[in-house]
Design a protein around this motif. Structure first.
Motif, PDB file in Angstrom:
ATOM      1  N   UNK A   1     -24.488  17.400  -0.802  1.00  0.00           N
ATOM      2  CA  UNK A   1     -23.496  17.417  -1.870  1.00  0.00           C
ATOM      3  C   UNK A   1     -23.221  18.825  -2.401  1.00  0.00           C
ATOM      4  N   UNK A   2     -24.070  19.766  -2.072  1.00  0.00           N
ATOM      5  CA  UNK A   2     -23.847  21.141  -2.536  1.00  0.00           C
ATOM      6  C   UNK A   2     -22.676  21.764  -1.775  1.00  0.00           C
ATOM      7  N   UNK A   3     -21.823  22.462  -2.488  1.00  0.00           N
ATOM      8  CA  UNK A   3     -20.687  23.112  -1.842  1.00  0.00           C
ATOM      9  C   UNK A   3     -21.162  24.335  -1.074  1.00  0.00           C
ATOM     10  N   UNK A   4     -20.520  24.596   0.057  1.00  0.00           N
ATOM     11  CA  UNK A   4     -20.964  25.670   0.938  1.00  0.00           C
ATOM     12  C   UNK A   4     -19.899  26.760   1.017  1.00  0.00           C
ATOM     13  N   UNK A   5     -20.339  28.001   0.791  1.00  0.00           N
ATOM     14  CA  UNK A   5     -19.473  29.167   0.934  1.00  0.00           C
ATOM     15  C   UNK A   5     -19.922  29.920   2.175  1.00  0.00           C
ATOM     16  N   UNK A   6     -19.026  30.111   3.112  1.00  0.00           N
ATOM     17  CA  UNK A   6     -19.336  30.790   4.369  1.00  0.00           C
ATOM     18  C   UNK A   6     -19.034  32.275   4.229  1.00  0.00           C
TER      19      UNK A   6
ATOM     20  N   UNK B   1     -12.564  24.936   9.903  1.00  0.00           N
ATOM     21  CA  UNK B   1     -12.656  23.779  10.793  1.00  0.00           C
ATOM     22  C   UNK B   1     -14.057  23.170  10.760  1.00  0.00           C
ATOM     23  N   UNK B   2     -15.071  24.023  10.572  1.00  0.00           N
ATOM     24  CA  UNK B   2     -16.447  23.565  10.528  1.00  0.00           C
ATOM     25  C   UNK B   2     -16.858  22.964   9.203  1.00  0.00           C
ATOM     26  N   UNK B   3     -15.979  23.007   8.201  1.00  0.00           N
ATOM     27  CA  UNK B   3     -16.266  22.328   6.944  1.00  0.00           C
ATOM     28  C   UNK B   3     -16.608  23.217   5.774  1.00  0.00           C
ATOM     29  N   UNK B   4     -16.362  24.521   5.846  1.00  0.00           N
ATOM     30  CA  UNK B   4     -16.650  25.399   4.716  1.00  0.00           C
ATOM     31  C   UNK B   4     -15.788  25.019   3.513  1.00  0.00           C
ATOM     32  N   UNK B   5     -16.416  24.922   2.339  1.00  0.00           N
ATOM     33  CA  UNK B   5     -15.669  24.670   1.106  1.00  0.00           C
ATOM     34  C   UNK B   5     -15.025  25.946   0.593  1.00  0.00           C
ATOM     35  N   UNK B   6     -15.660  27.085   0.847  1.00  0.00           N
ATOM     36  CA  UNK B   6     -15.142  28.410   0.512  1.00  0.00           C
ATOM     37  C   UNK B   6     -15.340  29.298   1.729  1.00  0.00           C
ATOM     38  N   UNK B   7     -14.487  30.281   1.871  1.00  0.00           N
ATOM     39  CA  UNK B   7     -14.785  31.394   2.769  1.00  0.00           C
ATOM     40  C   UNK B   7     -14.918  32.642   1.907  1.00  0.00           C
TER      41      UNK B   7
ATOM     42  N   UNK C   1      -2.686  27.104  -8.489  1.00  0.00           N
ATOM     43  CA  UNK C   1      -3.797  26.162  -8.359  1.00  0.00           C
ATOM     44  C   UNK C   1      -5.068  26.854  -7.884  1.00  0.00           C
ATOM     45  N   UNK C   2      -4.921  27.927  -7.132  1.00  0.00           N
ATOM     46  CA  UNK C   2      -6.108  28.633  -6.634  1.00  0.00           C
ATOM     47  C   UNK C   2      -6.736  29.551  -7.691  1.00  0.00           C
ATOM     48  N   UNK C   3      -6.148  29.607  -8.883  1.00  0.00           N
ATOM     49  CA  UNK C   3      -6.712  30.446  -9.939  1.00  0.00           C
ATOM     50  C   UNK C   3      -7.644  29.638 -10.825  1.00  0.00           C
ATOM     51  N   UNK C   4      -8.428  28.767 -10.218  1.00  0.00           N
ATOM     52  CA  UNK C   4      -9.389  27.941 -10.940  1.00  0.00           C
ATOM     53  C   UNK C   4     -10.747  28.077 -10.273  1.00  0.00           C
ATOM     54  N   UNK C   5     -11.837  27.865 -11.028  1.00  0.00           N
ATOM     55  CA  UNK C   5     -13.172  28.124 -10.468  1.00  0.00           C
ATOM     56  C   UNK C   5     -13.544  27.286  -9.258  1.00  0.00           C
ATOM     57  N   UNK C   6     -12.900  26.139  -9.062  1.00  0.00           N
ATOM     58  CA  UNK C   6     -13.256  25.347  -7.887  1.00  0.00           C
ATOM     59  C   UNK C   6     -12.610  25.870  -6.618  1.00  0.00           C
ATOM     60  N   UNK C   7     -11.726  26.895  -6.738  1.00  0.00           N
ATOM     61  CA  UNK C   7     -11.064  27.453  -5.561  1.00  0.00           C
ATOM     62  C   UNK C   7     -11.076  28.974  -5.503  1.00  0.00           C
TER      63      UNK C   7
END
Length: 328
Positions: free
Chosen positions: A194-199, A221-227, A289-295
């Protein structure tokens, strides 16, 4: 030309679906190119075309604070240092200044530490909604055996980390072994649960902007929540050309899949004016929309101190000495 005043600073709950990833599409990946000269020209013109002053600048700097992953990644980290950093995360700017600006409850986006410091950070942030992010997978080089890197992710999640910043194997990008990079990303994503992953791509070590674009796409493609650009330990870290390249990869992935992936520039972002340039570029390329902490996050340590000085100047008309805004 001024950019728009940012939307609400307060971190209201946002519920974008996580990036589930997709099958590796090598045809799509191989079509990805990067026009380096055009990207560099676009990035070079940004500071001159986007400026904000007075109340507008203060609003954007407050927004930047809400996006900071306040970070300490030093070999001499102690639990005491981490507790002080977490106190700063809870109260990033003096109460007097925030009260005058109308945002008394403002906090940073997250606190980022080594695995050993996760329990101390979790304890210090108890009662807040500030997540703890752990750098993992053999940070910063990512050269330890894969099974150990996967085990490290599991231990950080078990210790309470809600976000995991993993480092990719740069050799997969440099040798064009995209299947290996994809498989590695999928396995790390699964280990995060459940932890979000930043690559972390370590873009300063990937050689070309085309490699940066392709690595960005394969990690998504591999599922990163952030790059994320960098570990902060490379010779070259976050830059505007790299940011533009990665943002356009995010936009292409969103256009193709409908999934929004986050972006985190890290390393070398230490001045308030730098944060404004990154915010302007993100808004231009991806929208509000990308100016929020979840993105969007900034991986930084000293950035907060400079922003605090600018906000104090905005309120009082005088600059304070930098030593008055020590972080830890």
């Amino acid at each position: 030309m001024q950019i728009d005043r940012p939307q609400a600073i307060a971190k209201a709950p946002l519920h974008e679906p996580r990036n589930p990833g997709m099958p590796l599409d090598l045809d799509w990946m191989r079509r990805v190119q990067a026009n380096t000269s055009a990207i560099e020209r676009r990035a070079a013109t940004l500071p001159g075309r986007r400026s904000v002053k007075k109340d507008w600048q203060a609003a954007w700097l407050l927004k930047a604070i809400s996006l900071i992953d306040l970070t300490t990644l030093s070999g001499d980290d102690t639990e005491g240092r981490v507790r002080r950093l977490c106190a700063k995360a809870r109260q990033p700017v003096s109460r007097e200044i925030l009260d005058k600006l109308g945002l008394p409850g403002l906090t940073v986006g997250a606190v980022c530490v080594y695995h050993d410091m996760v329990p101390a950070a979790v304890a210090a942030l108890r009662g807040t909604d500030i997540p703890v992010a752990a750098v993992s997978t053999g940070f910063p080089a990512g050269l330890s055996p894969l099974h150990l890197r996967i085990a490290e992710i599991g231990e950080s999640v078990a210790a309470g980390a809600r976000e995991i910043d993993i480092v990719i194997s740069r050799r997969h990008v440099l040798t064009g072994n995209w299947q290996a990079l994809y498989d590695e990303m999928r396995e790390m994503r699964a280990a995060c649960g459940e932890a979000h992953v930043k690559a972390i791509l370590a873009t300063g070590e990937l050689g070309t902007l085309r490699n940066v674009a392709r690595a960005s796409l394969v990690c998504m493609m591999g599922g990163a929540d952030f790059i994320k650009t960098s570990t902060g330990k490379e010779g070259v870290n976050a830059t505007l050309p790299v940011t533009l390249t990665m943002l356009r990869a995010i936009r292409d992935y969103n256009d193709a899949t409908g999934i929004k992936v986050g972006y985190k520039p890290a390393g070398g972002i230490s001045k308030a004016k730098d944060a404004l340039n990154y915010l302007a570029l993100v808004k231009d390329e991806l929208g509000s929309r990308w100016l929020q902490p979840d993105l969007l996050r900034f991986g930084a340590s000293s950035l907060l101190g400079d922003i605090e000085r600018q906000l104090e100047h905005h309120v009082t008309g005088a600059y304070s000495a930098s030593w008055r805004h020590a972080l830890a």
